[in-house]
Design a protein around this motif. Structure first.
Motif, short mmCIF file in Angstrom:
data_model
loop_
_atom_site.label_atom_id
_atom_site.label_comp_id
_atom_site.label_asym_id
_atom_site.label_seq_id
_atom_site.Cartn_x
_atom_site.Cartn_y
_atom_site.Cartn_z
N ASP A 3 -61.54 4.84 10.40
CA ASP A 3 -61.30 4.42 11.85
C ASP A 3 -61.67 2.89 12.07
O ASP A 3 -61.17 2.45 13.10
N ASP A 4 -62.50 2.47 11.23
CA ASP A 4 -62.97 1.01 11.24
C ASP A 4 -62.10 0.01 10.93
O ASP A 4 -62.16 -1.33 11.16
N ASP A 5 -60.87 0.27 10.13
CA ASP A 5 -59.92 -0.52 9.18
C ASP A 5 -58.66 -0.41 10.19
O ASP A 5 -58.04 0.37 10.26
N PRO A 6 -58.58 -1.46 10.94
CA PRO A 6 -57.31 -1.46 11.83
C PRO A 6 -56.06 -1.62 11.08
O PRO A 6 -55.00 -1.01 11.37
N SER A 7 -55.97 -2.26 9.68
CA SER A 7 -54.93 -2.11 9.00
C SER A 7 -54.35 -0.99 8.63
O SER A 7 -53.15 -0.59 8.62
N GLU A 8 -55.26 0.12 8.26
CA GLU A 8 -54.94 1.55 7.98
C GLU A 8 -54.33 2.34 9.29
O GLU A 8 -53.39 2.76 9.15
N LEU A 9 -55.00 1.97 10.41
CA LEU A 9 -54.44 2.57 11.65
C LEU A 9 -53.22 1.89 11.97
O LEU A 9 -52.18 2.80 12.39
N ILE A 10 -52.81 0.71 11.90
CA ILE A 10 -51.79 0.17 12.22
C ILE A 10 -50.48 0.70 11.25
O ILE A 10 -49.38 0.89 11.66
N ALA A 11 -51.05 0.73 10.04
CA ALA A 11 -49.83 1.29 8.90
C ALA A 11 -49.39 2.49 9.58
O ALA A 11 -48.15 2.93 9.18
N ALA A 12 -50.54 3.47 9.87
CA ALA A 12 -50.31 4.88 10.20
C ALA A 12 -49.48 4.75 11.45
O ALA A 12 -48.30 5.66 11.25
N LEU A 13 -49.72 4.20 12.32
CA LEU A 13 -48.78 3.92 13.35
C LEU A 13 -47.27 3.61 13.23
O LEU A 13 -46.43 4.01 13.89
N LYS A 14 -47.31 2.56 12.33
CA LYS A 14 -45.97 2.14 11.93
C LYS A 14 -45.09 3.32 11.29
O LYS A 14 -43.69 3.39 11.63
N ILE A 52 -49.17 -0.72 18.30
CA ILE A 52 -49.35 -1.53 17.23
C ILE A 52 -49.66 -2.89 17.88
O ILE A 52 -50.44 -3.70 16.94
N GLU A 53 -48.94 -3.50 18.63
CA GLU A 53 -49.14 -4.85 18.94
C GLU A 53 -50.46 -5.19 19.37
O GLU A 53 -50.84 -6.20 19.26
N ARG A 54 -50.94 -4.37 20.33
CA ARG A 54 -52.45 -4.65 21.02
C ARG A 54 -53.34 -4.49 19.64
O ARG A 54 -54.26 -5.61 19.70
N LEU A 55 -53.22 -3.71 18.74
CA LEU A 55 -54.20 -3.70 17.53
C LEU A 55 -54.05 -4.91 16.78
O LEU A 55 -55.03 -5.63 16.25
N LEU A 56 -52.64 -5.47 16.77
CA LEU A 56 -52.35 -6.69 15.87
C LEU A 56 -53.26 -7.81 16.46
O LEU A 56 -53.71 -8.85 15.81
N ASP A 57 -52.89 -7.99 17.77
CA ASP A 57 -53.48 -8.94 18.57
C ASP A 57 -54.95 -8.97 18.46
O ASP A 57 -55.70 -10.00 18.47
N ASN A 58 -55.32 -7.81 18.66
CA ASN A 58 -57.03 -7.66 18.41
C ASN A 58 -57.48 -7.91 17.10
O ASN A 58 -58.79 -8.68 16.99
N SER A 59 -56.58 -7.65 16.04
CA SER A 59 -57.35 -8.12 14.86
C SER A 59 -56.99 -9.48 14.36
O SER A 59 -57.52 -9.91 13.44
N THR A 60 -56.12 -10.21 14.95
CA THR A 60 -55.93 -11.64 14.87
C THR A 60 -56.92 -12.60 15.63
O THR A 60 -57.14 -12.54 16.77
N PRO A 61 -57.81 -13.24 15.04
CA PRO A 61 -58.77 -14.23 15.46
C PRO A 61 -58.08 -15.43 16.44
O PRO A 61 -57.05 -15.60 16.06
N ASP A 62 -58.67 -15.68 17.54
CA ASP A 62 -58.13 -16.65 18.27
C ASP A 62 -58.67 -17.99 17.85
O ASP A 62 -59.87 -18.11 17.16
N ILE A 63 -57.56 -18.80 17.52
CA ILE A 63 -57.76 -19.97 17.02
C ILE A 63 -57.63 -21.05 17.92
O ILE A 63 -56.61 -21.20 18.61
N ILE A 64 -58.76 -22.04 18.39
CA ILE A 64 -58.69 -22.99 19.32
C ILE A 64 -58.21 -24.33 18.64
O ILE A 64 -58.97 -24.77 17.62
N ALA A 65 -57.05 -24.81 18.95
CA ALA A 65 -56.72 -25.99 18.06
C ALA A 65 -57.12 -27.20 18.83
O ALA A 65 -57.27 -27.33 19.90
#
Length: 65
Positions: A3-14, A52-65
């Protein structure tokens, strides 16, 4: 599944999302479709897409340019 690995959860949801898409397509091809069932499946598919989109957004770090 960890449950701590968002990529596995995202894959299962896909996988679930793809299965719903296939089921919806089978119902459409069958012709005589229960519209309530079709609407329920579409709503469930949309909910999975949003999750899926929410999890992807949460797993992508915010980058301040």
């Amino acid at each position: 599944m960890n449950d701590d690995d968002p990529s596995e959860l995202i894959a299962a949801l896909k996988v679930q999302h793809r299965r719903l898409d296939e089921e919806i397509e089978r119902l459409r091809e069958a012709g005589n479709v229960d519209q309530m069932e079709l609407a329920r499946l579409k709503k469930q598919k949309l909910h999975l897409k949003d999750e899926i989109e929410r999890l992807l957004d949460n797993s992508t770090p915010d980058i301040i340019a």
